[in-house]
Design an enzyme around this catalytic site. Structure first.
Site, PDB file in Angstrom:
ATOM      1  N   SER A  79      16.333 -38.173  73.239  1.00 51.34           N
ATOM      2  CA  SER A  79      15.525 -37.215  72.495  1.00 51.34           C
ATOM      3  C   SER A  79      14.206 -37.063  73.244  1.00 51.34           C
ATOM      4  CB  SER A  79      15.273 -37.739  71.082  1.00 51.34           C
ATOM      5  OG  SER A  79      14.625 -36.760  70.313  1.00 51.34           O
ATOM      6  N   GLU A  80      13.860 -35.832  73.625  1.00 52.83           N
ATOM      7  CA  GLU A  80      12.792 -35.686  74.613  1.00 52.83           C
ATOM      8  C   GLU A  80      11.400 -36.045  74.099  1.00 52.83           C
ATOM      9  OE1 GLU A  80      14.961 -33.239  73.826  1.00 52.83           O
ATOM     10  OE2 GLU A  80      13.944 -31.303  73.555  1.00 52.83           O
ATOM     11  N   ASN A  81      11.257 -36.239  72.790  1.00 54.87           N
ATOM     12  CA  ASN A  81       9.954 -36.713  72.313  1.00 54.87           C
ATOM     13  C   ASN A  81       9.741 -38.200  72.612  1.00 54.87           C
ATOM     14  OD1 ASN A  81      12.062 -36.985  70.344  1.00 54.87           O
ATOM     15  ND2 ASN A  81      10.535 -37.594  68.842  1.00 54.87           N
ATOM     16  N   SER A 133       9.662 -39.686  79.272  1.00 55.74           N
ATOM     17  CA  SER A 133      10.846 -38.975  78.824  1.00 55.74           C
ATOM     18  C   SER A 133      11.219 -37.866  79.803  1.00 55.74           C
ATOM     19  CB  SER A 133      10.579 -38.390  77.436  1.00 55.74           C
ATOM     20  OG  SER A 133      11.703 -37.690  76.978  1.00 55.74           O
TER      21      SER A 133
END
Lengths: 220, 233
Positions: free
Chosen positions: A46-48, A88
């Site tokens: 999840s890119e967060n 990330s």
């Protein structure tokens, strides 16, 4: 019958391989997580800043500090790691994610994708999509084949502002599975009961059929 | 450690020196990990003409969104601004300038800015509107665009724990942009859930070393959730 959202996700899930790190975009791609085959393990990014997205929380597990890139509450899977946005996107841009699945407004026969804005109408922003398509070797786009007025979203050239160029290699739509190579869409599979003619009619870009003319049905 | 004590006792002290036309770098992803009280203090100060660099701009009545209604923000540098009707209205009417920036590029702009690197090349955005006006250079046969880093007059971040000399620890995905934002401010202000004595935090577990942090304030957080999604059964 065209595939529904879950069936599109089920078909994408067939592309997963054991040990894959996968980033799933918002919408239909998120549903892919529900159909990971039981005999393989994948780690969802999840890119967060979360590698190892777990299931949605129960009511007493809900934690405002634990969300996915769609801002939904989630949990961390066993073996997860948490890191900053810079870390990330180092993973993403550096090509360490094995598969990226994302939605789009339009895709064209050169693998260009438009997914982040409709000028004058819709301003949301690209979020992490431009980084994802620039960094991933392996990108699958999920979308409906045509818009609700019947206009094809598989085009010669994208009309909308681009998210990335020459990057999409495979598309799973409600009607078909297609590869993009050598400047054309190549029809691989069709939704059960959907004719090749319908797919041809709803594909504005150049469409190449298999040499033997046989297009197997998608099995979901 | 007296010279290093960075704890302030009021939001006025925390944001002292903020004035019109400044650039503010803000941590947070959506409403997760945002310095809620510092944003409210910016509203109270009423500074206008601000440039705000933040992944998102809150929602209509919470987070950075509260700075939109009095038009305190002149320009936003963000990757994603959905979920915010007033934002969309001001942007489409031309009242608000928006520099849509890919999320990874935004994180790297902050990281590089704080690390003294003025610009960097990235493949992200090549061939898209993001590349317009930017230098393109080939490395190993692939095109990359030159992106300039950012620094701010202020950086505002939210952390879980701080000690009194500004070492910070974030919690879960509330970390997000906060570590990079913390490095990129001339004045970095951290609003935290808990302030502990120096020595109580394990040096191995510090995410942001105190050298980056100028002021620390004990916050009280609502921690609003944008989308509560629950497990079935």
């Amino acid at each position: 019958m065209s595939l529904n959202r879950d069936q599109i996700a089920m078909r994408v899930a067939q592309e997963l391989q054991d040990g894959y790190y996968v980033n799933l975009g918002i919408g239909i791609p998120t549903l892919v997580a529900n159909y990971v085959p039981n005999d393989i393990d994948v780690m969802l990014q999840s890119e967060n800043g979360l590698l190892g997205i777990g299931p949605y929380p129960t009511e007493d597990q809900v934690d405002a500090d634990m969300i996915n890139a769609g801002k939904e509450t989630v949990t961390a899977a066993v073996g997860a790691s948490i890191f900053s946005s810079a870390e990330s996107f180092a993973m993403i841009r550096g090509g360490h994610v094995d598969l990226t699945v994302l939605g789009a407004f339009e895709v064209d026969q050169n693998g260009n994708i438009a997914s982040y804005m409709i000028p004058g109408k819709l301003v949301k922003g690209m979020g992490g999509a431009m980084d994802l398509v620039a960094g991933a070797e392996n990108i699958i786009v999920t979308m409906t084949h045509a818009d609700k007025h019947g206009n094809s979203k598989l085009l010669n050239h994208c009309n909308l502002p681009l998210t990335g160029v020459n990057c999409v290699k495979r598309i799973v739509t409600d009607l078909a599975v297609l590869d993009i190579k050598e400047g054309a869409f190549h029809l691989l599979e069709r939704a059960p009961g959907v004719s090749v003619e319908e797919i041809q009619q709803k594909t504005a870009g150049q469409l190449i059929l298999p040499q033997n003319g046989q297009v197997p049905e998608i099995s979901v | 450690m007296r010279g290093f004590n960075k704890v302030v006792s009021s939001y006025q002290e925390a944001m002292a020196g903020l004035s019109d036309n400044m650039t503010i770098i803000a941590g947070g992803f959506g409403l997760c990990g945002i310095p809620e009280g510092l944003i409210k203090e910016i509203e109270n100060i009423g500074a206008k003409g601000l440039t705000v660099v933040s992944n998102n701009c809150g929602i209509d009545n919470f987070g950075l969104g509260i700075l939109l209604k009095d038009k305190q923000i002149k320009k936003m540098v963000s990757s994603y601004v959905g979920e915010n009707a007033e934002f969309e209205r001001q942007y489409l009417s031309g009242e608000l300038e928006v520099e849509l920036t890919p999320q990874g590029t935004l994180a790297e702009k902050m990281r590089a800015g704080g690390a003294g690197i003025p610009a960097f090349y990235t493949a992200t955005g090549v061939g898209t509107p993001v590349a317009e006006g930017k230098e393109v250079k080939q490395f190993n046969g692939r095109d990359y665009i030159l992106e300039e880093s950012v620094t701010g007059d202020f950086a505002i971040v939210k952390a879980w724990k701080a000690d009194k000399i500004g070492n910070l620890i974030y919690r879960d995905t509330a970390m997000n942009f906060n570590p990079m934002a913390a490095t990129a401010g001339k004045v970095t202000v951290a609003e935290v859930e808990e302030i502990v004595e120096v020595g109580e935090l394990d040096p191995n577990h510090i995410h942001t070393p105190g050298i980056y942090v100028n002021r620390i304030i004990q916050g009280s957080f609502e921690k609003r959730i944008e989308k509560i999604t629950l497990a079935k059964n």
